[in-house]
Design a protein around this motif. Structure first.
Motif, short mmCIF file in Angstrom:
data_model
loop_
_atom_site.label_atom_id
_atom_site.label_comp_id
_atom_site.label_asym_id
_atom_site.label_seq_id
_atom_site.Cartn_x
_atom_site.Cartn_y
_atom_site.Cartn_z
N TYR A 35 93.01 -32.90 57.59
CA TYR A 35 91.85 -32.01 57.54
C TYR A 35 90.60 -32.82 57.23
O TYR A 35 90.68 -34.01 56.91
CB TYR A 35 92.08 -30.89 56.52
N SER A 44 88.33 -24.05 52.14
CA SER A 44 87.41 -25.04 51.59
C SER A 44 86.96 -24.63 50.20
O SER A 44 87.09 -23.47 49.81
CB SER A 44 86.19 -25.21 52.50
N THR A 79 93.59 -24.37 55.83
CA THR A 79 92.90 -24.80 54.63
C THR A 79 91.82 -23.80 54.23
O THR A 79 91.25 -23.11 55.07
CB THR A 79 92.23 -26.16 54.84
N ILE A 95 88.96 -29.32 50.04
CA ILE A 95 89.63 -28.02 50.08
C ILE A 95 89.92 -27.48 48.70
O ILE A 95 89.98 -28.23 47.72
CB ILE A 95 90.96 -28.10 50.87
#
Lengths: 111, 113
Positions: free
Chosen positions: A25, A93, A91, A29
Protein backbone atom coordinates in the motif's frame (compact mmCIF):
# COMPACT_ATOMS: atom_id res chain seq x y z
CA UNK A 1 -7.93 4.95 -6.50
CA UNK A 2 -6.43 1.67 -5.42
CA UNK A 3 -4.39 1.73 -2.26
CA UNK A 4 -3.54 -1.92 -1.81
CA UNK A 5 -2.01 -4.01 -4.54
CA UNK A 6 -2.06 -7.74 -4.12
CA UNK A 7 0.59 -10.10 -5.37
CA UNK A 8 0.33 -12.54 -7.04
CA UNK A 9 -2.73 -11.85 -9.15
CA UNK A 10 -3.48 -15.56 -9.26
CA UNK A 11 -2.22 -18.55 -7.30
CA UNK A 12 -2.86 -22.24 -7.87
CA UNK A 13 -1.80 -24.81 -5.25
CA UNK A 14 -2.53 -28.35 -4.16
CA UNK A 15 -4.73 -29.11 -1.19
CA UNK A 16 -2.67 -29.27 1.98
CA UNK A 17 -0.09 -26.73 0.81
CA UNK A 18 0.24 -23.26 2.28
CA UNK A 19 -0.88 -20.21 0.33
CA UNK A 20 0.78 -16.82 0.75
CA UNK A 21 -0.63 -13.60 -0.64
CA UNK A 22 1.00 -10.22 -0.36
CA UNK A 23 -0.37 -6.72 -0.28
CA UNK A 24 1.46 -3.42 -0.68
CA UNK A 25 0.00 0.00 0.00
CA UNK A 26 1.05 3.59 -0.45
CA UNK A 27 -0.01 5.81 2.44
CA UNK A 28 0.07 5.59 6.22
CA UNK A 29 -2.72 3.47 7.55
CA UNK A 30 -4.82 3.05 10.65
CA UNK A 31 -5.49 -0.61 9.94
CA UNK A 32 -5.37 -3.19 7.17
CA UNK A 33 -8.02 -5.82 6.57
CA UNK A 34 -8.27 -8.98 4.50
CA UNK A 35 -11.48 -10.09 2.85
CA UNK A 36 -12.51 -13.18 0.98
CA UNK A 37 -14.94 -13.39 -1.92
CA UNK A 38 -16.39 -16.59 -3.30
CA UNK A 39 -17.19 -16.46 -6.98
CA UNK A 40 -20.14 -14.18 -7.68
CA UNK A 41 -20.80 -13.42 -4.01
CA UNK A 42 -20.20 -10.55 -1.60
CA UNK A 43 -17.03 -10.07 0.43
CA UNK A 44 -16.56 -11.60 3.84
CA UNK A 45 -14.25 -10.06 6.42
CA UNK A 46 -11.42 -12.38 7.50
CA UNK A 47 -9.09 -10.46 9.75
CA UNK A 48 -8.07 -6.94 10.75
CA UNK A 49 -4.58 -5.91 11.82
CA UNK A 50 -3.91 -2.51 13.34
CA UNK A 51 -0.93 -0.37 12.41
CA UNK A 52 0.74 -1.02 15.77
CA UNK A 53 0.46 -4.80 15.38
CA UNK A 54 2.96 -6.96 13.52
CA UNK A 55 1.26 -10.32 13.39
CA UNK A 56 -2.17 -11.76 13.97
CA UNK A 57 -3.63 -15.25 13.82
CA UNK A 58 -7.12 -16.56 13.26
CA UNK A 59 -7.50 -20.30 12.83
CA UNK A 60 -5.50 -21.28 9.74
CA UNK A 61 -4.91 -17.63 8.83
CA UNK A 62 -1.79 -15.69 9.72
CA UNK A 63 -1.43 -12.04 8.80
CA UNK A 64 1.72 -9.98 9.10
CA UNK A 65 2.14 -6.25 8.73
CA UNK A 66 5.35 -4.35 8.04
CA UNK A 67 4.58 -0.65 8.17
CA UNK A 68 8.16 0.29 7.28
CA UNK A 69 7.75 -1.52 3.96
CA UNK A 70 4.05 -0.69 3.68
CA UNK A 71 3.22 -4.33 3.10
CA UNK A 72 1.18 -7.15 4.53
CA UNK A 73 0.94 -10.84 3.88
CA UNK A 74 -1.84 -13.37 4.36
CA UNK A 75 -0.84 -16.96 4.93
CA UNK A 76 -3.41 -19.76 4.73
CA UNK A 77 -1.98 -22.96 6.14
CA UNK A 78 -3.02 -26.48 5.15
CA UNK A 79 -5.24 -25.18 2.38
CA UNK A 80 -8.49 -26.87 1.41
CA UNK A 81 -10.45 -26.88 -1.82
CA UNK A 82 -13.06 -24.73 -0.03
CA UNK A 83 -10.44 -21.98 0.33
CA UNK A 84 -10.72 -21.37 -3.42
CA UNK A 85 -11.79 -17.73 -3.68
CA UNK A 86 -10.52 -14.22 -4.32
CA UNK A 87 -8.74 -12.51 -1.48
CA UNK A 88 -8.56 -8.75 -1.08
CA UNK A 89 -6.61 -6.51 1.20
CA UNK A 90 -8.11 -3.18 2.16
CA UNK A 91 -6.70 -0.26 4.08
CA UNK A 92 -8.09 2.53 6.20
CA UNK A 93 -5.84 5.59 6.19
CA UNK A 94 -5.04 7.56 9.30
CA UNK A 95 -6.95 10.56 7.98
CA UNK A 96 -9.77 8.88 6.16
CA UNK A 97 -12.79 6.89 7.14
CA UNK A 98 -13.22 4.71 4.12
CA UNK A 99 -11.85 1.36 3.11
CA UNK A 100 -9.77 1.23 -0.08
CA UNK A 101 -9.38 -2.14 -1.76
CA UNK A 102 -6.75 -3.70 -3.94
CA UNK A 103 -7.46 -5.71 -7.08
CA UNK A 104 -7.30 -9.05 -5.28
CA UNK A 105 -5.57 -12.40 -5.57
CA UNK A 106 -7.44 -15.33 -7.10
CA UNK A 107 -6.59 -18.48 -5.17
CA UNK A 108 -7.36 -21.90 -6.57
CA UNK A 109 -6.81 -24.94 -4.37
CA UNK A 110 -6.83 -28.20 -6.30
CA UNK A 111 -7.98 -31.37 -4.62
CA UNK B 1 -25.84 -12.12 12.31
CA UNK B 2 -25.43 -8.91 10.40
CA UNK B 3 -27.47 -8.83 7.28
CA UNK B 4 -27.00 -6.52 4.33
CA UNK B 5 -29.63 -7.20 1.73
CA UNK B 6 -29.50 -6.01 -1.84
CA UNK B 7 -32.89 -6.05 -3.46
CA UNK B 8 -31.91 -7.34 -6.88
CA UNK B 9 -29.37 -10.01 -7.64
CA UNK B 10 -29.46 -9.75 -11.41
CA UNK B 11 -30.77 -6.91 -13.55
CA UNK B 12 -30.77 -6.19 -17.26
CA UNK B 13 -31.55 -2.62 -18.25
CA UNK B 14 -31.52 -0.65 -21.47
CA UNK B 15 -29.23 2.27 -22.21
CA UNK B 16 -30.80 5.48 -20.97
CA UNK B 17 -33.04 3.85 -18.38
CA UNK B 18 -33.09 5.07 -14.78
CA UNK B 19 -31.93 2.30 -12.48
CA UNK B 20 -32.42 1.94 -8.74
CA UNK B 21 -30.33 -0.43 -6.65
CA UNK B 22 -31.62 -0.82 -3.13
CA UNK B 23 -29.73 -1.89 -0.04
CA UNK B 24 -31.01 -2.49 3.48
CA UNK B 25 -29.03 -3.36 6.63
CA UNK B 26 -30.41 -4.55 9.93
CA UNK B 27 -27.60 -3.65 12.33
CA UNK B 28 -28.27 0.04 12.91
CA UNK B 29 -24.98 0.88 11.20
CA UNK B 30 -24.23 4.56 10.69
CA UNK B 31 -22.08 4.04 7.61
CA UNK B 32 -23.24 2.64 4.31
CA UNK B 33 -21.30 2.26 1.07
CA UNK B 34 -21.75 1.47 -2.58
CA UNK B 35 -18.88 -0.11 -4.50
CA UNK B 36 -18.60 -1.38 -8.00
CA UNK B 37 -16.38 -4.32 -8.82
CA UNK B 38 -14.78 -4.93 -12.19
CA UNK B 39 -12.22 -7.58 -13.18
CA UNK B 40 -8.67 -6.43 -12.57
CA UNK B 41 -9.79 -3.23 -10.85
CA UNK B 42 -10.95 -4.57 -7.52
CA UNK B 43 -13.60 -2.65 -5.64
CA UNK B 44 -14.00 1.04 -6.27
CA UNK B 45 -16.02 3.27 -3.98
CA UNK B 46 -18.86 5.14 -5.66
CA UNK B 47 -20.53 6.91 -2.72
CA UNK B 48 -20.81 6.51 1.00
CA UNK B 49 -23.07 7.84 3.68
CA UNK B 50 -22.31 8.29 7.37
CA UNK B 51 -25.76 9.41 8.44
CA UNK B 52 -29.29 9.85 7.20
CA UNK B 53 -29.46 12.37 4.37
CA UNK B 54 -25.67 12.68 4.40
CA UNK B 55 -23.52 11.48 1.53
CA UNK B 56 -19.99 11.81 0.26
CA UNK B 57 -18.51 11.08 -3.12
CA UNK B 58 -16.15 8.18 -3.42
CA UNK B 59 -13.61 7.62 -6.14
CA UNK B 60 -15.98 7.16 -9.10
CA UNK B 61 -19.24 9.06 -8.46
CA UNK B 62 -19.79 10.23 -12.04
CA UNK B 63 -23.02 8.92 -13.50
CA UNK B 64 -24.39 7.90 -10.09
CA UNK B 65 -26.35 9.43 -7.28
CA UNK B 66 -27.49 8.07 -3.92
CA UNK B 67 -30.31 8.50 -1.46
CA UNK B 68 -30.41 7.82 2.26
CA UNK B 69 -33.78 8.77 3.66
CA UNK B 70 -33.69 6.18 6.45
CA UNK B 71 -30.76 4.87 8.44
CA UNK B 72 -31.21 1.28 7.29
CA UNK B 73 -31.61 1.98 3.59
CA UNK B 74 -29.13 3.27 1.01
CA UNK B 75 -30.09 3.49 -2.63
CA UNK B 76 -27.83 3.82 -5.64
CA UNK B 77 -29.34 5.55 -8.66
CA UNK B 78 -28.12 5.48 -12.22
CA UNK B 79 -29.90 8.46 -13.76
CA UNK B 80 -29.32 7.31 -17.34
CA UNK B 81 -27.71 3.91 -17.55
CA UNK B 82 -24.88 3.40 -20.00
CA UNK B 83 -23.14 0.24 -21.16
CA UNK B 84 -19.96 1.15 -19.28
CA UNK B 85 -21.96 0.85 -16.07
CA UNK B 86 -22.36 -2.86 -16.62
CA UNK B 87 -20.78 -4.25 -13.48
CA UNK B 88 -21.24 -5.94 -10.13
CA UNK B 89 -22.45 -3.50 -7.47
CA UNK B 90 -21.79 -4.19 -3.82
CA UNK B 91 -23.44 -2.50 -0.88
CA UNK B 92 -21.80 -2.51 2.54
CA UNK B 93 -22.37 -1.11 6.01
CA UNK B 94 -20.41 -0.57 9.20
CA UNK B 95 -20.22 1.16 12.55
CA UNK B 96 -17.09 3.23 13.02
CA UNK B 97 -15.02 2.20 10.04
CA UNK B 98 -11.61 2.90 11.42
CA UNK B 99 -11.79 0.09 13.89
CA UNK B 100 -14.66 -2.04 12.81
CA UNK B 101 -15.13 -4.18 9.80
CA UNK B 102 -17.65 -3.59 7.10
CA UNK B 103 -20.29 -6.08 6.07
CA UNK B 104 -21.18 -6.69 2.47
CA UNK B 105 -24.33 -7.67 0.67
CA UNK B 106 -24.32 -10.44 -1.92
CA UNK B 107 -23.99 -8.06 -4.83
CA UNK B 108 -26.15 -6.97 -7.74
CA UNK B 109 -25.11 -7.90 -11.25
CA UNK B 110 -26.22 -5.14 -13.61
CA UNK B 111 -26.06 -5.52 -17.36
CA UNK B 112 -26.85 -2.47 -19.49
CA UNK B 113 -27.66 -3.30 -23.10
Amino acid sequence: SQQGEEDPQALSIQEGENATMNCSYKTSINNLQWYRQNSGRGLVHLILIRSNEREKHSGRLRVTLDTSKKSSSLLITASRAADTASYFCATVSREGNKLVFGAGTILRVKS
Amino acid sequence: DVKVTQSSRYLVKRTGEKVFLECVQDMDHENMFWYRQDPGLGLRLIYFSYDVKMKEKGDIPEGYSVSREKKERFSLILESASTNQTSMYLCASSFIQRRNTIYFGEGSWLTVV
